[in-house]
Design a protein around this motif. Sequence first.
Motif, mmCIF file in Angstrom:
data_model
loop_
_atom_site.group_PDB
_atom_site.id
_atom_site.type_symbol
_atom_site.label_atom_id
_atom_site.label_comp_id
_atom_site.label_asym_id
_atom_site.label_seq_id
_atom_site.Cartn_x
_atom_site.Cartn_y
_atom_site.Cartn_z
ATOM 1 N N ASP A 20 37.880 46.794 40.726
ATOM 2 C CA ASP A 20 37.024 46.840 39.540
ATOM 3 C C ASP A 20 36.461 45.432 39.408
ATOM 4 O O ASP A 20 37.203 44.476 39.161
ATOM 5 C CB ASP A 20 37.853 47.216 38.313
ATOM 6 N N ALA A 21 35.155 45.288 39.600
ATOM 7 C CA ALA A 21 34.518 43.963 39.617
ATOM 8 C C ALA A 21 34.680 43.206 38.307
ATOM 9 O O ALA A 21 34.563 41.980 38.280
ATOM 10 C CB ALA A 21 33.039 44.095 39.964
ATOM 11 N N SER A 22 34.980 43.896 37.225
ATOM 12 C CA SER A 22 35.178 43.199 35.952
ATOM 13 C C SER A 22 36.609 42.653 35.820
ATOM 14 O O SER A 22 36.876 41.828 34.949
ATOM 15 C CB SER A 22 34.873 44.127 34.769
ATOM 16 N N LEU A 23 37.514 43.104 36.687
ATOM 17 C CA LEU A 23 38.909 42.658 36.638
ATOM 18 C C LEU A 23 39.312 41.782 37.820
ATOM 19 O O LEU A 23 40.170 40.908 37.686
ATOM 20 C CB LEU A 23 39.854 43.878 36.613
ATOM 21 N N HIS A 25 38.290 39.449 41.355
ATOM 22 C CA HIS A 25 37.343 38.640 42.120
ATOM 23 C C HIS A 25 37.679 38.802 43.596
ATOM 24 O O HIS A 25 38.822 38.589 44.005
ATOM 25 C CB HIS A 25 37.469 37.165 41.709
ATOM 26 N N LYS A 46 42.905 38.211 40.270
ATOM 27 C CA LYS A 46 42.642 38.768 38.948
ATOM 28 C C LYS A 46 42.027 37.682 38.065
ATOM 29 O O LYS A 46 42.506 36.555 38.029
ATOM 30 C CB LYS A 46 43.918 39.316 38.322
ATOM 31 N N TYR A 47 40.964 38.022 37.371
ATOM 32 C CA TYR A 47 40.240 37.038 36.571
ATOM 33 C C TYR A 47 41.071 36.418 35.459
ATOM 34 O O TYR A 47 41.002 35.235 35.221
ATOM 35 C CB TYR A 47 38.979 37.663 35.947
ATOM 36 N N ASP A 48 41.856 37.220 34.760
ATOM 37 C CA ASP A 48 42.544 36.708 33.573
ATOM 38 C C ASP A 48 44.002 36.313 33.828
ATOM 39 O O ASP A 48 44.737 36.040 32.886
ATOM 40 C CB ASP A 48 42.467 37.729 32.436
#
Length: 113
Positions: A20-23, A25, A46-48
């Motif tokens: 999932d590109a929003s979650l 990288h 993971k971004y976050d």
Amino acid sequence: MQKIETSAATLLVDLEHFYDASLWHFITMNCVDTGEGFEIQYFFAKYDKVDEVVCYYFFSAYDAQIPSIATLIPPAYLGEGEMVDMFGIAISGITKGMFLDQDSLQTPLRKGS
């Protein structure tokens, strides 16, 4: 880092369910010539979350055709082009010549045949 084994046959389905590109990288992809074939690796962060990295990987014979993930993750075509040129891997839809000239040493990182 979490390593998840997949296969060339199930790679696209596995990544479709995971990515999932929003979650996540897409960091990079890597090839290791084991002397008996290739280990192909795809890395995601993971971004976050600090230090949450996932690696999908599979083993491939030297003469196997593997799927391109560029349909799911467009920037992957750069890593795929590098693997085709440097290792001589057959990746669907990716042609030789992105990084090496025709008169260059062909497949300079490949150990086996």
